[in-house]
Motif scaffolding. Structure first.
Motif, PDB file in Angstrom:
ATOM      1  N   TRP A   1       0.821  -1.214   0.000  1.00 39.14           N
ATOM      2  CA  TRP A   1       0.000   0.000   0.000  1.00 39.14           C
ATOM      3  C   TRP A   1       0.853   1.262   0.000  1.00 39.14           C
ATOM      4  CZ3 TRP A   1      -4.862  -0.340  -1.390  1.00 39.14           C
ATOM      5  CH2 TRP A   1      -5.480  -1.612  -1.289  1.00 39.14           C
TER       6      TRP A   1
ATOM      7  N   ASN B   1      -6.852  -6.942   0.577  1.00 37.82           N
ATOM      8  CA  ASN B   1      -5.833  -7.933   0.958  1.00 37.82           C
ATOM      9  C   ASN B   1      -6.378  -9.350   0.787  1.00 37.82           C
ATOM     10  OD1 ASN B   1      -4.270  -5.722   1.657  1.00 37.82           O
ATOM     11  ND2 ASN B   1      -4.676  -5.898   3.859  1.00 37.82           N
TER      12      ASN B   1
ATOM     13  N   LEU C   1      -3.896   2.199   7.194  1.00 36.54           N
ATOM     14  CA  LEU C   1      -4.866   1.546   6.311  1.00 36.54           C
ATOM     15  C   LEU C   1      -6.241   1.637   6.957  1.00 36.54           C
ATOM     16  CD1 LEU C   1      -2.966  -1.645   5.086  1.00 36.54           C
ATOM     17  CD2 LEU C   1      -2.995   0.640   4.096  1.00 36.54           C
TER      18      LEU C   1
ATOM     19  N   HIS D   1      -9.175  -1.952   3.116  1.00 34.97           N
ATOM     20  CA  HIS D   1      -7.914  -2.618   2.747  1.00 34.97           C
ATOM     21  C   HIS D   1      -7.931  -4.102   3.134  1.00 34.97           C
ATOM     22  CE1 HIS D   1      -6.890   1.679   2.900  1.00 34.97           C
ATOM     23  NE2 HIS D   1      -6.139   1.380   1.863  1.00 34.97           N
TER      24      HIS D   1
END
Ligand code: SOE
Length: 407
Positions: free
Chosen positions: A342, A357, A349, A353
Motif C-alpha cells: 500500500w 488484501n 490503512l 484494505h
C-alpha cells in the motif's frame, strides 16, 4: 500470464460495494498470478443495478443471479447477499464447478452451513468466507507473534464486538428478521470475534459454559410505513451513513425476533477460557471489534477503532521496563503483513484494505499459490458456525453445551 480470473458478484449493497472495490483494486496493489475481471454483477433491482455496474466497472449486470452460475466464462461466484440466500447461491455455484467466496457468517442457520460445508468438501471449486478482519495488518502481526510463541500458553481470550446503530430509531431490515438473518448481533458480530479467536489461537472451542441473548428493541418501523430513521453504520443492507437527525420513529411496525446483544463464555481445547460479547445497542461504541489474548509469555490487544495499532505486553521485559507497548503496524518494509503493498511507512490503512488484501490472497489461492495468511474456507467457517449454534442452544436451554453435541 494465466488467463484472467472472471468474477460474478451477487449483491449490490454494502458488501457489494466492499467486494467490488476489493476485486477492482487487487491487481493495482498486488503482483498477482492472474488479472481479475469484474465480469457480471447480479442483484434484484434493475433500476439501480445498471448505474452500480457502471460505477464499479462491472462488464455486465443481470437481475438473475443464476446467470452467473450458468455462465461458463465465470470462474468465481462471490455471494454478498443476506444470510438466508447464502446456501442456495453457494450450492448452485459449487455444483456448477465454480470457486465460491461467501460473506460471513457462512449461513444464517447451522443446517444451511452444514450443507455448504459438505458440498464444498466434494466440489472441485475452492471456497472462501469473507472474515475480513484477519487481514488488518495489526491482527496479521498478532497471528505471527502467537505462532512464534511470544505469548506462550494462552490463558484468556477476551473479545467483544460493540456497535450502536441498532437503537429504536433504526427501521426494520432483513437483519432483524430471524427467517432472513438466522440471528442478530450474534451471527453478525460474534461470528467475527469467534473466527478471530480461533484464527489467532489456532485452537478450537470445546464447550460453551453459558450464554444470554437479549432483544431490547422488539418493534421496528417498517420503512415506507410512515416512519423516520436515524443515520447509522447500518449493516450489509447499506444502512444510512453519517449523523443524520434522530427523530422518534413512528408508523407501521414489525416485530424484531433476533438478538440485539449476545454474550457467552467458552473453553478452548488447549485450556484457555474465553468471553464473547456482541451488541448493536452498546451506545458510545461505533465499530468496536476488540480481542485480547493473555498468555504466560505476554498479551496482545487489538481494537478495530484504532485498527493500525496492536498493543503488546512482553512478560520477558519484567516489571521495571515491561508493560503494554503500542505497535503501529504500518511498516512498509515487510515488517507488517500487507503494508508494503500500500503506502510508505506510517500512512495507515482502513476498513476496505482488509477486503483488498483478502481478494489478493483469494487470487493467489485459486492460482495454487500460498496466501499471506490462512484463508477461511467453508470447512473453517463451519467450525465458527458450530460455536455460534452452541451458544444459541446454551442461551435457550440455560445450560452448558459441549461442541460434540453440535454437528
Ligand atoms: C454490521 O453492521 C456490519 O456491517 C457487519 O455485518 C460487518 O460484518 C462488519 O464488518 C461491520 O458491521
Amino acid at each position: 500470464m494465466a488467463k484472467p480470473l472472471r468474477i460474478g458478484l451477487i449483491g449490490s449493497k454494502f458488501m457489494g460495494r466492499a467486494h467490488s472495490n476489493a476485486w477492482g483494486q487487487a491487481n493495482r496493489f498486488f503482483d498477482l498470478p492472474r488479472d481479475v475481471v469484474l465480469d457480471t454483477v447480479a442483484a434484484r433491482d434493475a433500476e439501480t443495478l445498471g448505474p452500480f455496474a457502471t460505477q464499479w466497472d462491472w462488464e455486465g449486470w443481470t437481475t438473475r443471479w443464476q446467470d452467473l452460475v450458468e455462465d461458463e466464462a465465470i470462474d468465481l461466484v462471490d455471494v454478498g447477499t443476506p444470510n438466508d440466500l447464502h446456501a442456495e447461491q453457494a450450492l448452485a455455484a459449487l455444483a456448477a464447478g465454480k470457486h465460491v467466496a461467501c460473506e460471513k457468517p457462512l449461513a444464517g442457520t447451522l443446517d444451511d452451513a452444514r450443507a455448504m460445508q459438505r458440498a464444498a468438501a466434494k466440489s472441485k471449486g475452492k471456497t472462501f468466507v469473507w472474515f475480513n478482519y484477519r487481514r488488518c495488518p495489526a491482527l496479521a502481526l498478532a497471528w505471527q507473534l502467537v505462532r512464534e510463541g511470544r505469548l506462550g500458553r494462552i490463558h484468556h481470550v477476551r473479545a467483544h464486538y460493540l456497535q450502536s446503530w441498532g437503537g429504536p430509531d433504526m427501521p426494520m431490515t432483513w437483519r432483524f428478521q430471524k427467517k432472513r438473518a438466522g440471528s442478530g448481533a450474534h451471527g453478525d458480530l460474534n461470528a467475527h470475534i469467534v473466527d478471530l479467536a480461533r484464527f489467532l489461537t489456532g485452537d478450537e472451542i470445546t464447550e460453551v459454559h453459558g450464554a444470554v441473548t437479549r432483544t431490547f428493541v422488539k418493534e421496528r418501523v417498517i420503512e415506507g410505513g410512515g416512519g423516520t430513521r436515524k443515520g447509522g453504520a447500518g449493516g450489509k443492507s447499506g444502512g444510512g451513513k453519517g449523523a443524520g437527525g434522530t427523530q422518534r420513529a413512528a408508523g407501521r411496525t414489525g416485530r424484531s425476533d433476533v438478538d440485539d446483544a449476545a454474550l457467552f463464555l467458552a473453553s478452548f481445547k488447549g485450556g484457555a477460557v474465553a468471553s464473547f460479547e456482541a451488541s448493536r445497542v452498546a451506545s458510545g461504541h461505533l465499530n468496536r471489534n476488540v480481542i485480547e489474548l493473555n498468555g504466560e509469555g505476554g498479551s496482545l490487544r487489538f481494537d478495530f477503532e484504532q485498527m493500525n495499532d496492536l498493543w503488546f505486553h512482553d512478560e520477558a521485559l519484567g516489571e521495571r521496563t515491561g508493560g503494554w507497548r503500542r505497535i503501529v503496524a504500518t511498516s512498509a518494509a515487510g515488517k507488517h503483513p500487507y503494508v508494503e503493498n500500500w503506502w510508505p511507512d506510517a500512512h495507515g490503512l482502513g476498513y476496505e484494505h482488509g477486503f483488498v488484501n483478502m481478494a489478493a490472497d483469494i487470487v493467489r489461492a485459486v492460482a495454487g499459490r500460498k496466501p499471506t495468511l490462512p484463508l477461511p474456507d467453508f470447512a473453517d467457517a463451519y467450525e465458527t458456525q458450530r460455536v455460534l449454534e452452541a451458544a444459541l442452544i446454551a442461551a435457550k436451554e440455560r445450560r452448558a453445551v459441549k461442541l460434540s453435541e453440535v454437528r
